[in-house]
Scaffold this motif. Sequence first.
Motif, mmCIF file in Angstrom:
data_model
loop_
_atom_site.group_PDB
_atom_site.id
_atom_site.type_symbol
_atom_site.label_atom_id
_atom_site.label_comp_id
_atom_site.label_asym_id
_atom_site.label_seq_id
_atom_site.Cartn_x
_atom_site.Cartn_y
_atom_site.Cartn_z
ATOM 1 N N ILE A 33 0.865 -1.179 0.000
ATOM 2 C CA ILE A 33 0.000 0.000 0.000
ATOM 3 C C ILE A 33 0.900 1.227 0.000
ATOM 4 O O ILE A 33 1.781 1.354 0.857
ATOM 5 C CB ILE A 33 -0.919 0.027 1.239
ATOM 6 N N ASP A 35 0.549 5.339 -0.038
ATOM 7 C CA ASP A 35 -0.330 6.493 0.073
ATOM 8 C C ASP A 35 0.208 7.657 -0.742
ATOM 9 O O ASP A 35 1.404 7.943 -0.736
ATOM 10 C CB ASP A 35 -0.447 6.894 1.545
ATOM 11 N N GLU A 36 -0.679 8.312 -1.469
ATOM 12 C CA GLU A 36 -0.388 9.509 -2.261
ATOM 13 C C GLU A 36 0.665 9.306 -3.350
ATOM 14 O O GLU A 36 1.316 10.247 -3.778
ATOM 15 C CB GLU A 36 0.007 10.684 -1.353
ATOM 16 N N ALA A 65 -1.996 -1.365 -3.754
ATOM 17 C CA ALA A 65 -3.001 -0.319 -3.599
ATOM 18 C C ALA A 65 -2.283 1.020 -3.524
ATOM 19 O O ALA A 65 -1.354 1.187 -2.730
ATOM 20 C CB ALA A 65 -3.820 -0.554 -2.337
ATOM 21 N N SER A 67 -2.885 5.378 -3.498
ATOM 22 C CA SER A 67 -3.878 6.435 -3.326
ATOM 23 C C SER A 67 -3.363 7.723 -3.952
ATOM 24 O O SER A 67 -2.191 7.863 -4.260
ATOM 25 C CB SER A 67 -4.196 6.653 -1.847
ATOM 26 N N HIS A 69 -5.007 11.779 -5.744
ATOM 27 C CA HIS A 69 -6.117 12.510 -6.349
ATOM 28 C C HIS A 69 -6.062 12.568 -7.868
ATOM 29 O O HIS A 69 -6.987 13.054 -8.488
ATOM 30 C CB HIS A 69 -6.141 13.947 -5.812
ATOM 31 N N SER A 83 -11.105 2.731 -7.275
ATOM 32 C CA SER A 83 -12.202 3.200 -6.435
ATOM 33 C C SER A 83 -12.055 4.695 -6.224
ATOM 34 O O SER A 83 -10.942 5.218 -6.144
ATOM 35 C CB SER A 83 -12.183 2.517 -5.064
ATOM 36 N N HIS A 84 -13.173 5.357 -6.096
ATOM 37 C CA HIS A 84 -13.188 6.783 -5.796
ATOM 38 C C HIS A 84 -13.685 6.946 -4.364
ATOM 39 O O HIS A 84 -14.786 6.522 -4.034
ATOM 40 C CB HIS A 84 -14.109 7.525 -6.772
ATOM 41 N N VAL A 85 -12.853 7.526 -3.523
ATOM 42 C CA VAL A 85 -13.211 7.755 -2.125
ATOM 43 C C VAL A 85 -13.374 9.254 -1.935
ATOM 44 O O VAL A 85 -12.510 10.038 -2.319
ATOM 45 C CB VAL A 85 -12.110 7.212 -1.179
#
Length: 104
Positions: A33, A35-36, A65, A67, A69, A83-85
Amino acid sequence: MDDQEKIVLRKEIRVSFEELKKLSQDSTVDLIIVDELLGCIYNELITEAELIEIIRNKSPNIEMAFSGHHITDNLINAVDLVSHVQATKHYFYQKVPVWKGIEF
């Protein structure tokens, strides 16, 4: 962020990205995972092509995974799930400073 801080950030991201490459080949790893990570592409700290290469060449037992924008059509086509969170409430909007161990 001044120019010197940007240089340090670029080096740190490159080191971390190289670690991601290694982990993506590690048979003892089953989930990664990051992030960003998509923001790193958006800010030209890594390239979309580099990430897609890792995705395509990862060990088959590893799920990844990421993440961020800013996802591109090429990345959407390279992955199995998108997926859009959407934040309903986030402390960022109450001007809470970043938390060590969470945001950095």
